[in-house]
Design a protein around this motif. Structure first.
Motif, PDB file in Angstrom:
ATOM      1  N   LEU A   1       0.867  -1.106  -0.055  1.00 11.16           N
ATOM      2  CA  LEU A   1       0.050   0.000  -0.075  1.00 11.16           C
ATOM      3  C   LEU A   1       0.995   1.364  -0.032  1.00 11.16           C
ATOM      4  O   LEU A   1       0.760   2.059  -0.686  1.00 11.16           O
ATOM      5  CB  LEU A   1      -0.756  -0.194   1.203  1.00 11.16           C
ATOM      6  CG  LEU A   1      -1.738   1.190   1.554  1.00 11.16           C
ATOM      7  CD1 LEU A   1      -2.680   1.347   0.368  1.00 11.16           C
ATOM      8  CD2 LEU A   1      -2.540   1.113   2.665  1.00 11.16           C
ATOM      9  N   VAL A   2       1.893   1.083   0.874  1.00 10.94           N
ATOM     10  CA  VAL A   2       2.701   2.408   0.701  1.00 10.94           C
ATOM     11  C   VAL A   2       3.433   2.646  -0.461  1.00 10.94           C
ATOM     12  O   VAL A   2       3.312   3.923  -1.016  1.00 10.94           O
ATOM     13  CB  VAL A   2       4.023   2.199   1.893  1.00 10.94           C
ATOM     14  CG1 VAL A   2       4.951   3.045   1.602  1.00 10.94           C
ATOM     15  CG2 VAL A   2       3.606   1.790   3.190  1.00 10.94           C
ATOM     16  N   GLU A   3       3.902   1.666  -1.036  1.00 16.03           N
ATOM     17  CA  GLU A   3       4.529   1.653  -2.637  1.00 16.03           C
ATOM     18  C   GLU A   3       3.486   2.187  -3.523  1.00 16.03           C
ATOM     19  O   GLU A   3       3.758   3.000  -4.619  1.00 16.03           O
ATOM     20  CB  GLU A   3       5.037   0.381  -2.945  1.00 16.03           C
ATOM     21  CG  GLU A   3       6.218   0.018  -2.165  1.00 16.03           C
ATOM     22  CD  GLU A   3       6.656  -1.352  -2.524  1.00 16.03           C
ATOM     23  OE1 GLU A   3       6.037  -2.141  -3.402  1.00 16.03           O
ATOM     24  OE2 GLU A   3       7.653  -1.874  -2.133  1.00 16.03           O
ATOM     25  N   TRP A   4       2.255   1.869  -3.559  1.00 15.35           N
ATOM     26  CA  TRP A   4       1.034   2.241  -4.224  1.00 15.35           C
ATOM     27  C   TRP A   4       0.936   3.592  -4.044  1.00 15.35           C
ATOM     28  O   TRP A   4       0.981   4.493  -5.266  1.00 15.35           O
ATOM     29  CB  TRP A   4       0.068   1.310  -4.253  1.00 15.35           C
ATOM     30  CG  TRP A   4      -1.237   1.921  -4.768  1.00 15.35           C
ATOM     31  CD1 TRP A   4      -2.394   2.527  -4.422  1.00 15.35           C
ATOM     32  CD2 TRP A   4      -1.484   2.164  -6.259  1.00 15.35           C
ATOM     33  NE1 TRP A   4      -3.283   3.074  -5.518  1.00 15.35           N
ATOM     34  CE2 TRP A   4      -2.631   2.676  -6.648  1.00 15.35           C
ATOM     35  CE3 TRP A   4      -0.797   1.487  -7.300  1.00 15.35           C
ATOM     36  CZ2 TRP A   4      -3.283   2.841  -8.011  1.00 15.35           C
ATOM     37  CZ3 TRP A   4      -1.233   1.923  -8.825  1.00 15.35           C
ATOM     38  CH2 TRP A   4      -2.543   2.369  -9.081  1.00 15.35           C
ATOM     39  N   GLU A   5       0.619   3.990  -3.057  1.00 18.17           N
ATOM     40  CA  GLU A   5       0.438   5.565  -2.745  1.00 18.17           C
ATOM     41  C   GLU A   5       1.506   6.480  -3.129  1.00 18.17           C
ATOM     42  O   GLU A   5       1.325   7.743  -3.325  1.00 18.17           O
ATOM     43  CB  GLU A   5       0.031   5.830  -1.110  1.00 18.17           C
ATOM     44  CG  GLU A   5      -1.419   5.051  -0.862  1.00 18.17           C
ATOM     45  CD  GLU A   5      -1.892   5.470   0.394  1.00 18.17           C
ATOM     46  OE1 GLU A   5      -1.059   5.851   1.491  1.00 18.17           O
ATOM     47  OE2 GLU A   5      -3.238   5.562   0.714  1.00 18.17           O
ATOM     48  N   GLU A   6       2.687   5.988  -3.174  1.00 10.55           N
ATOM     49  CA  GLU A   6       3.784   6.589  -3.526  1.00 10.55           C
ATOM     50  C   GLU A   6       3.598   6.981  -4.966  1.00 10.55           C
ATOM     51  O   GLU A   6       4.269   7.965  -5.551  1.00 10.55           O
ATOM     52  CB  GLU A   6       5.315   6.175  -3.104  1.00 10.55           C
ATOM     53  CG  GLU A   6       5.530   6.433  -1.507  1.00 10.55           C
ATOM     54  CD  GLU A   6       6.690   5.329  -1.194  1.00 10.55           C
ATOM     55  OE1 GLU A   6       7.064   4.562  -2.038  1.00 10.55           O
ATOM     56  OE2 GLU A   6       7.174   5.762  -0.168  1.00 10.55           O
ATOM     57  N   ARG A   7       3.423   5.668  -5.712  1.00  4.88           N
ATOM     58  CA  ARG A   7       3.157   5.974  -7.143  1.00  4.88           C
ATOM     59  C   ARG A   7       2.038   6.472  -7.685  1.00  4.88           C
ATOM     60  O   ARG A   7       2.104   7.170  -8.795  1.00  4.88           O
ATOM     61  CB  ARG A   7       3.091   4.445  -7.864  1.00  4.88           C
ATOM     62  CG  ARG A   7       4.115   3.521  -7.848  1.00  4.88           C
ATOM     63  CD  ARG A   7       3.830   2.399  -8.484  1.00  4.88           C
ATOM     64  NE  ARG A   7       3.498   2.361  -9.883  1.00  4.88           N
ATOM     65  CZ  ARG A   7       2.857   1.746 -10.685  1.00  4.88           C
ATOM     66  NH1 ARG A   7       2.446   0.424 -10.331  1.00  4.88           N
ATOM     67  NH2 ARG A   7       2.762   1.591 -11.952  1.00  4.88           N
ATOM     68  N   VAL A   8       1.111   6.780  -6.977  1.00  8.60           N
ATOM     69  CA  VAL A   8      -0.064   7.647  -7.563  1.00  8.60           C
ATOM     70  C   VAL A   8       0.014   8.959  -8.165  1.00  8.60           C
ATOM     71  O   VAL A   8      -0.269   9.112  -9.190  1.00  8.60           O
ATOM     72  CB  VAL A   8      -1.135   7.526  -6.246  1.00  8.60           C
ATOM     73  CG1 VAL A   8      -2.581   8.393  -6.713  1.00  8.60           C
ATOM     74  CG2 VAL A   8      -1.873   6.119  -6.173  1.00  8.60           C
ATOM     75  N   PRO A   9       0.968   9.662  -7.359  1.00  2.00           N
ATOM     76  CA  PRO A   9       0.934  11.135  -7.933  1.00  2.00           C
ATOM     77  C   PRO A   9       1.694  10.958  -9.298  1.00  2.00           C
ATOM     78  O   PRO A   9       1.463  11.922 -10.153  1.00  2.00           O
ATOM     79  CB  PRO A   9       2.144  11.626  -6.811  1.00  2.00           C
ATOM     80  CG  PRO A   9       1.507  11.217  -5.498  1.00  2.00           C
ATOM     81  CD  PRO A   9       1.276   9.604  -6.158  1.00  2.00           C
ATOM     82  N   GLU A  10       2.863   9.977  -9.337  1.00  2.00           N
ATOM     83  CA  GLU A  10       3.592   9.925 -10.546  1.00  2.00           C
ATOM     84  C   GLU A  10       2.648   9.516 -11.841  1.00  2.00           C
ATOM     85  O   GLU A  10       2.726   9.777 -13.003  1.00  2.00           O
ATOM     86  CB  GLU A  10       4.718   8.866 -10.383  1.00  2.00           C
ATOM     87  CG  GLU A  10       5.678   9.396  -9.238  1.00  2.00           C
ATOM     88  CD  GLU A  10       6.717   8.393  -8.950  1.00  2.00           C
ATOM     89  OE1 GLU A  10       6.580   7.125  -9.610  1.00  2.00           O
ATOM     90  OE2 GLU A  10       7.490   8.522  -8.133  1.00  2.00           O
TER      91      GLU A  10
END
Length: 625
Positions: free
Chosen positions: A160-169
């Motif tokens: 989940l941490v990795e996904w939320e970091e990807r969302v803005p990109e």
């Protein structure tokens, strides 16, 4: 269409005319030293180019790099790769990827160029408490969140941490894809019309598909999810695939989804990927907007544990009343769906009959039809899948007893899929749907028969322990025929008509009438006569009337003379969803106690499509076995 504002000062490149004309897809990209101030050095070739074709300079064209990116948006990401880069664009059905030609390695997404696109009027960043419900839900959907640690914080899965970091990109990449329309993507519900337009364009170009999970699709998933979160609150959730891999049937596992809770604590879940898939299929923004609005506004109905007579002990199925009704409808369609599967969908040489041999034959047919699991997914043959699930499950239940059940608890490994539970103390669920995946992944040819053999041994051991006459108990289920249906008034009226209808057909056949003697051999004459009437426009499988009734009566009587049985007619609409309602058919019990039927009206369809007596012989022979 030029897109000068997408990559400012990107220059021009040399491109195969096959790419420009659409005769070929972009396949190979090489960056050489610049030959002129405007030349950025990129050389773009298609998958149909040959060395002879490229040797002719007239087959190459100089175009602005932005124009080529409009044809193939994946090229945006390679814009600033160094001179000497030799890349290939690969699409193997799981999303587009860029591969280094020399090493064969995929270029990671973080290496791609992202244009400096001005942000829309609504800034995007890490979700704000003011925009989201303050309560986070980083847990399995529909369950209480995990306990907090000593600091009061909940554990957050790394995925989940990795996904939320990807969302803005990902959303920035979608802004880049939108070009001059980026200002319209302001994360409002109204912006979904623009997103839908872009997604349909990308689907037409093959960049996103319902079966893909690549980066291009992830950008749309991230955007749709964020729009829904701003409209209705909630948070992103990501369940780990460590214990429940994607192919285990829970559509929420391994995919980011969003969840909100109402004042009672009940959860409302939305899978943005499914919304994007629906858009690709429907090609309409309306359905996408409706899915998001439903998430944001619809009252949450918490799944309630419902006691199920097919389960024992502490087992309970988590279903809403609507889901329970849908499952009941599925069960009630069991009999006609199985008949359709055996009569129309499977090959003529397959015997059926709910035997071990039929399972072996069905497994081999699946292996012959699909070379791997992905090809099965891509085919999306829902008619075959539904029939195979029913047939496999019913065949197991005939040897081991038990019944069907369904559970929509997202933590259940077979969530939302019908499963069979055998008549034994440990009623472990078996999912026929997932057995199809196992068949295609293992390709051993003995997956289904191994389960049959194991259950047969269990039954034999229990019979030896309990009593010589012990038999597994089959749970009650709609559509399971245990005794001959009563003769309805409609059936009695039909039976009275049958002799006259047979005589009418014999008279209608003229010189061929004497050959219609109700023998098996007469089916060849019957088929030839039907083809003539079909060609003359007098007979159609969807039609009705005395002539069609005469064919139905004749074929049913041939089957009844080949084996014992009776006519059956259930009153109702003959044009409804159940083909066994409103249409006369013949049925009989087999030695194993199964009720076997044939629907003579379906033979008209077989004759109309195959123009051969083969289906008639198959139908009568199957009934007589």
């Amino acid at each position: 269409m030029a897109v000068p504002e997408l990559i400012p000062d990107s220059g021009a490149c040399l491109v195969s005319k096959n790419v420009v004309s659409g005769a070929g897809r972009v396949r190979w990209m090489v960056r050489e030293n610049s030959q002129a101030p405007a030349d950025n050095g990129w050389r773009i070739f298609s998958h149909v180019d040959t060395s002879d074709y490229l040797a002719d300079a007239s087959n190459l064209q100089i175009l602005p790099f932005n124009d080529i990116c409009a044809i193939e948006p994946a090229l945006i990401g390679i814009y600033d790769f160094p001179v000497g880069s030799d890349l290939q664009l690969v699409d193997e059905g799981a999303g587009i990827k860029i591969v280094d030609t020399a090493s064969g390695r995929e270029i990671p997404p973080e290496s791609f160029y992202v244009p400096d696109v001005p942000a829309p009027t609504t800034s995007f960043g890490v979700p704000r408490d003011a925009e989201r419900e303050p309560e986070r839900a980083n847990s399995h959907a529909g369950q209480a969140a995990p306990p907090r640690d000593a600091t009061g914080a909940r554990p957050t899965p790394q995925a989940l941490v990795e996904w939320e970091e990807r969302v803005p990109e990902l959303i920035a990449a979608l802004w880049a894809r939108a070009g001059k329309h980026a200002d319209l993507l302001d994360l409002s519900v109204g912006s979904l019309a623009t997103v839908a337009h872009l997604a349909v364009e990308d689907a037409d170009r093959g960049y996103i598909r319902p079966v893909d999970h690549g980066t291009a699709k992830a950008a749309y998933v991230a955007y749709v999810g964020e729009v829904a979160l701003r409209a209705g609150g909630g948070d992103w959730v990501f369940m780990s695939v460590e214990d429940r891999p994607l192919d285990q049937g829970n559509s929420l596992v391994g995919r980011p989804f969003i969840e909100r809770r109402d004042e009672t604590g009940a959860a409302r879940v939305m899978l943005p990927e499914r919304a994007v898939d629906a858009l690709v299929v429907s090609r309409s923004a309306d359905e996408l907007v409706e899915i998001v609005r439903r998430y944001a506004s619809e009252r949450v109905d918490a799944p309630t544990p419902v006691a199920d007579p097919r389960l024992t002990g502490a087992d309970k199925a988590h279903v809403t009343p609507e889901q329970a009704e849908q499952f009941q409808d599925w069960l009630e369609a069991m009999h006609p769906r199985l008949a359709r599967f055996e009569d129309f969908i499977t090959p003529r040489e397959w015997t059926g009959g709910y035997t071990r041999e039929s399972l072996a034959g069905l497994e081999q047919y699946v292996l012959d039809m699909w070379p791997d699991h992905q090809s099965f997914v891509d085919a999306a043959d829902l008619d075959f899948t539904d029939g195979a699930v029913r047939y496999i499950g019913e065949t197991f239940l005939r040897v081991a007893g038990g019944g069907w059940s369904v559970d929509h608890n997202p933590t259940f490994i077979y969530s939302g899929r019908p499963v069979v539970r055998f008549d034994r103390e440990n009623r472990t669920p078996v999912s026929p749907f997932h057995l199809l995946s196992t068949v295609l992944n293992r390709r051993s040819g003995n997956v289904l028969t191994s389960i049959w053999d194991g259950q047969s041994r269990q039954v034999a051991e229990r019979r030896a322990t309990e009593a010589p006459g012990w038999r597994p108990r089959r749970d009650p289920v709609p559509g399971l025929v245990t005794e001959a249906p009563p003769i309805s008034p409609e059936a009695a009226a039909w039976i009275a008509r049958v002799p006259g209808l047979v005589r009418d057909l014999q008279s209608w056949a003229g010189d061929r009438g004497p050959m219609l003697d109700l023998s098996r051999a007469s089916l060849s004459t019957l088929a030839a006569l039907a083809v003539d009437d079909i060609d003359a426009g007098l007979l159609h499988w969807q039609g009705s009337g005395p002539l069609k009734d005469a064919y139905v009566a004749y074929l049913g009587e041939v089957a009844l003379r080949a084996s014992e049985g009776t006519w059956v007619l259930h009153p109702g609409d003959a044009h409804g969803n159940n083909p066994y309602v409103g249409r006369p058919f013949v049925g009989r019990f087999t030695e194993a106690g199964d009720y076997f039927t044939i629907l003579p009206a379906s033979a008209i369809y077989q004759i109309e499509t195959q123009r051969s007596p083969g289906p008639l012989f198959d139908m009568v022979d199957a009934f007589a076995r």
